[in-house]
Design a protein around this motif. Structure first.
Motif, PDB file in Angstrom:
ATOM      1  N   PRO A   4      39.575  47.099  27.161  1.00 46.76           N
ATOM      2  CA  PRO A   4      40.707  47.373  26.264  1.00 46.76           C
ATOM      3  C   PRO A   4      41.408  48.700  26.561  1.00 46.76           C
ATOM      4  N   GLY A   5      40.651  49.691  27.030  1.00 48.07           N
ATOM      5  CA  GLY A   5      41.246  50.986  27.318  1.00 48.07           C
ATOM      6  C   GLY A   5      41.810  51.094  28.719  1.00 48.07           C
ATOM      7  N   ASP A   6      41.655  50.052  29.517  1.00 45.53           N
ATOM      8  CA  ASP A   6      42.118  50.059  30.907  1.00 45.53           C
ATOM      9  C   ASP A   6      43.539  49.516  30.984  1.00 45.53           C
ATOM     10  N   ARG A   7      44.166  49.652  32.131  1.00 44.36           N
ATOM     11  CA  ARG A   7      45.474  49.063  32.374  1.00 44.36           C
ATOM     12  C   ARG A   7      45.289  47.743  33.116  1.00 44.36           C
ATOM     13  N   PHE A   8      46.356  46.962  33.207  1.00 43.06           N
ATOM     14  CA  PHE A   8      46.310  45.749  34.023  1.00 43.06           C
ATOM     15  C   PHE A   8      46.276  46.132  35.496  1.00 43.06           C
ATOM     16  N   ARG A   9      45.413  45.468  36.227  1.00 45.90           N
ATOM     17  CA  ARG A   9      45.265  45.728  37.658  1.00 45.90           C
ATOM     18  C   ARG A   9      45.801  44.525  38.431  1.00 45.90           C
ATOM     19  N   TYR A  10      46.390  44.808  39.594  1.00 44.61           N
ATOM     20  CA  TYR A  10      46.959  43.756  40.439  1.00 44.61           C
ATOM     21  C   TYR A  10      46.438  43.923  41.868  1.00 44.61           C
ATOM     22  N   SER A  11      46.175  42.801  42.514  1.00 43.25           N
ATOM     23  CA  SER A  11      45.517  42.848  43.821  1.00 43.25           C
ATOM     24  C   SER A  11      46.357  43.516  44.897  1.00 43.25           C
ATOM     25  N   HIS A  12      47.696  43.474  44.767  1.00 41.79           N
ATOM     26  CA  HIS A  12      48.527  44.084  45.805  1.00 41.79           C
ATOM     27  C   HIS A  12      48.630  45.592  45.639  1.00 41.79           C
ATOM     28  N   GLN A  13      48.162  46.123  44.494  1.00 39.30           N
ATOM     29  CA  GLN A  13      48.202  47.561  44.261  1.00 39.30           C
ATOM     30  C   GLN A  13      46.817  48.170  44.114  1.00 39.30           C
ATOM     31  N   ASP A  14      45.885  47.422  43.561  1.00 39.76           N
ATOM     32  CA  ASP A  14      44.545  47.933  43.288  1.00 39.76           C
ATOM     33  C   ASP A  14      43.540  47.249  44.208  1.00 39.76           C
ATOM     34  N   GLU A  15      42.312  47.060  43.744  1.00 37.89           N
ATOM     35  CA  GLU A  15      41.326  46.398  44.581  1.00 37.89           C
ATOM     36  C   GLU A  15      41.758  44.963  44.863  1.00 37.89           C
ATOM     37  N   PRO A  16      41.674  44.501  46.124  1.00 41.51           N
ATOM     38  CA  PRO A  16      42.187  43.169  46.470  1.00 41.51           C
ATOM     39  C   PRO A  16      41.374  42.021  45.883  1.00 41.51           C
ATOM     40  N   ILE A  17      40.110  42.284  45.548  1.00 41.35           N
ATOM     41  CA  ILE A  17      39.230  41.236  45.016  1.00 41.35           C
ATOM     42  C   ILE A  17      38.468  41.787  43.819  1.00 41.35           C
ATOM     43  N   SER A  76      35.271  40.537  41.559  1.00 46.44           N
ATOM     44  CA  SER A  76      34.214  39.535  41.454  1.00 46.44           C
ATOM     45  C   SER A  76      34.175  38.919  40.063  1.00 46.44           C
ATOM     46  N   VAL A  77      33.835  37.643  40.014  1.00 46.42           N
ATOM     47  CA  VAL A  77      33.686  36.941  38.728  1.00 46.42           C
ATOM     48  C   VAL A  77      32.679  37.664  37.840  1.00 46.42           C
ATOM     49  N   ALA A  78      31.640  38.217  38.447  1.00 46.54           N
ATOM     50  CA  ALA A  78      30.593  38.904  37.686  1.00 46.54           C
ATOM     51  C   ALA A  78      31.116  40.139  36.964  1.00 46.54           C
ATOM     52  N   LEU A  79      32.247  40.695  37.413  1.00 42.94           N
ATOM     53  CA  LEU A  79      32.798  41.912  36.812  1.00 42.94           C
ATOM     54  C   LEU A  79      33.831  41.614  35.728  1.00 42.94           C
ATOM     55  N   ILE A  80      34.133  40.340  35.511  1.00 40.14           N
ATOM     56  CA  ILE A  80      35.143  39.964  34.513  1.00 40.14           C
ATOM     57  C   ILE A  80      34.446  39.646  33.198  1.00 40.14           C
ATOM     58  N   PRO A  81      34.660  40.460  32.153  1.00 45.39           N
ATOM     59  CA  PRO A  81      34.002  40.186  30.864  1.00 45.39           C
ATOM     60  C   PRO A  81      34.688  39.038  30.114  1.00 45.39           C
ATOM     61  N   ASP A  82      34.015  38.495  29.129  1.00 45.37           N
ATOM     62  CA  ASP A  82      34.575  37.394  28.346  1.00 45.37           C
ATOM     63  C   ASP A  82      35.857  37.816  27.624  1.00 45.37           C
ATOM     64  N   GLU A  83      35.981  39.114  27.322  1.00 47.63           N
ATOM     65  CA  GLU A  83      37.133  39.597  26.561  1.00 47.63           C
ATOM     66  C   GLU A  83      38.300  40.024  27.460  1.00 47.63           C
ATOM     67  N   ALA A  84      38.186  39.829  28.751  1.00 47.01           N
ATOM     68  CA  ALA A  84      39.236  40.265  29.685  1.00 47.01           C
ATOM     69  C   ALA A  84      40.562  39.591  29.362  1.00 47.01           C
TER      70      ALA A  84
END
Length: 550
Positions: free
Chosen positions: A509-522, A524-532
């Motif tokens: 909730p405190g983070d910004r939206f991340r995009y693959s062309h600007q931030d990390e390209p991948i 992992s599913v394991a890093l995506i929380p249910d509340e994402a």
């Protein structure tokens, strides 16, 4: 915003563009409007490890290759389609070895090293015939004849001294034929049975396959690679000892995404090329530069896991194609200026003169860039659509931009599906799924509500199974146990959509939206929380009919 007074009113006419979307056909604009940004410097710097231009389609890889080819004195461009690699993929002997799991990586590396050694010798000494070829070999042999460590490499050069001037496809055929003859002499009966009986390789026991692979291991060994490694050392030391030898040489390779060889071996050949490029860093006055799409690199990773390709070990050799806003603004402005000077007037006309209106209180150029993946091709495509919408007027208004956005967005969706078809063949189904939400942003939990996710799972699972496609396996698991795997499948869908650039992800909730062309390209599913949270990229809003009211 008040209208400006036009001192040089020229109507926007049908067919006006700021260039072609493909660098291969953009001669009218590419060189005059070339933006010299950091990846260009890294690519041209002869002592830089950066040798593999990686980026999305339309990021400017081919533009850099073409720029170097036309601006440096000593360069040669290798076209994969001219290399007769189809001969390799059509070889019964090699296809049989591939079918039983034999590692052909050493052979593929030998092919690339041989081709690059010969191309460098031809380029370095301007070899055009057999006489010049033998003359150059004589100089090399004389210089290293007393060095016992170089004798294997010298024997290799002696064997090929009359072949340096012939075409590379003939060289590839010759090397492949030699390996074929040895394999057929050892396993000729098995190869005949394999050709005559379908699924013969699948009917073999593991022990028999292991035995066959062991028997041919000495044929496809590291001996030729060792000899070629010695040749590379000779080429490096020869020029290092030449007084006053300051010339720089570039071997350029592009078009690896085209159908230059059958897909059964294409990605292993590309993996072998990556490994081969590293070894040529020892030749200090040579730069081997390869253009490679990000999705092709993704397939290399997917297809060569069994031979332990590790991307991180190659990171320092990658030149990542990244653009920032000032660079993209400069690109658009330079091309607008060129368009008017070339076709209509000697007076300078800039982007702000042609696009004087704001859209949603945002300058037109920033509105356009916000709807791109920060690639030149996207900017050119969007501006061209705006010009088309403004046909017959004096300037491009906010209405023209919005009208152009609809067609631009539709074409970008098509391009996205085409770009990633190789790595994610069910991407169209995933985009259809998020289009049904008609929302710009939503949570992972929203994806699991109702029956839409179940329908997506059925649609994906019913597609023909392709081993490397991660979506198919996840959909199948979801269909078998919907309650247990709903969130896992939804996260898998979100991870792929993020990977291709269709959505951004907000993991906290405190983070910004991340995009693959600007931030990390991948991610992992394991890093995506249910509340994402998931946000559809503005580039696709028009195509997916999201927020069209602006």
């Amino acid at each position: 915003m008040a209208k400006r007074k036009h001192t040089n009113p020229i109507r926007l006419n049908d067919g006006m563009t700021i260039g072609s979307l493909a660098a291969e056909t953009d001669d009218d604009y590419l060189f005059d409007c070339f933006v010299h940004y950091p990846p260009v410097d890294i690519a041209m710097k002869i002592d830089s490890h950066g040798s593999i231009l990686t980026g999305r389609t339309g990021a400017g890889k081919t533009a850099i290759i073409r720029y170097i080819a036309t601006h440096v004195e000593h360069s040669v461009q290798i076209q994969p389609s001219d290399m007769a690699m189809s001969y390799v993929s059509n070889s019964d002997a090699l296809l049989f070895l591939h079918a039983i799991g034999a590692d052909l990586d050493l052979l593929f590396q030998a092919l690339w090293k041989h081709v690059l050694c010969i191309e460098f010798i031809r380029l370095r000494w301007a070899v055009t015939d057999s006489e010049k070829s033998r003359s150059i070999f004589g100089r090399i042999a004389e210089k290293f004849s007393r060095d016992q460590r170089k004798q294997k490499a010298l024997r290799y050069l002696r064997e090929w001294e009359g072949e340096f001037w012939i075409t590379m496809d003939e060289n590839i055929k010759t090397i492949t034929e030699r390996v074929e003859k040895k394999v057929e002499a050892e396993l000729g009966g098995e190869i005949k049975r394999w050709k005559a009986r379908g699924q013969y390789d699948k009917q073999m026991s593991v022990d028999k396959k292991t035995d066959l692979v062991r028997r041919v291991r000495s044929i496809i060994s590291g001996e030729q690679l060792s000899e070629l490694s010695g040749v590379i050392d000779i080429l490096s030391e020869f020029d290092a000892s030449e007084q006053g030898q300051q010339s720089k040489y570039y071997i350029l390779i592009d078009k690896l995404d085209e159908n230059w060889v059958d897909t059964s071996v294409r990605f292993r050949l590309i993996r072998a090329l990556i490994e081969t490029v590293k070894t040529f860093r020892r030749v200090r006055n040579l730069k081997v530069l390869v253009a490679m799409r990000t999705d092709i690199l993704e397939r290399v990773v997917q297809e060569t896991k069994d031979i332990s390709y590790q991307r991180e070990k190659s990171e320092e050799y990658f030149i990542k194609m990244k653009w920032n806003r000032p660079q993209l603004r400069l690109l658009a402005d330079t091309r607008i200026l060129k368009m008017y000077r070339r076709q209509y007037t000697a007076q300078d006309v800039h982007f702000a003169d042609l696009f004087p209106y704001q859209i949603n209180r945002t300058d037109a150029i920033d509105y356009i860039i916000d709807r791109t993946l920060m690639r030149p091709r996207d900017v050119i495509a969007f501006v061209n659509e705006c010009l088309r919408a403004a046909d017959g007027t004096l300037e491009v208004t906010a209405t023209h931009v919005r009208r152009g956005e609809i067609e631009y967005s539709r074409l970008r969706r098509e391009a996205l599906e085409h770009e990633w078809q190789s790595a994610f063949p069910t991407l169209k189904l995933l985009l259809d799924f998020i289009a049904e939400t008609r929302k710009e942003a939503f949570q992972i939990g929203d994806m699991t509500a109702g029956s839409r996710l179940e329908q997506l799972g059925l649609n994906v699972a019913s597609e023909p199974k392709i081993d490397f496609d991660p979506t198919h396996a996840a959909a199948t698991a979801f269909c078998e146990s919907p309650a247990e795997n709903a969130f896992l499948f939804a996260k898998g869908v979100a991870a792929i959509l993020y990977r291709v650039g269709a959505v951004g992800l907000k993991l906290d909730p405190g983070d910004r939206f991340r995009y693959s062309h600007q931030d990390e390209p991948i991610i992992s599913v394991a890093l995506i929380p249910d509340e994402a949270k998931v946000r559809v990229h503005p580039m696709l809003h028009g195509a997916l009919k999201i927020n069209l009211g602006h």
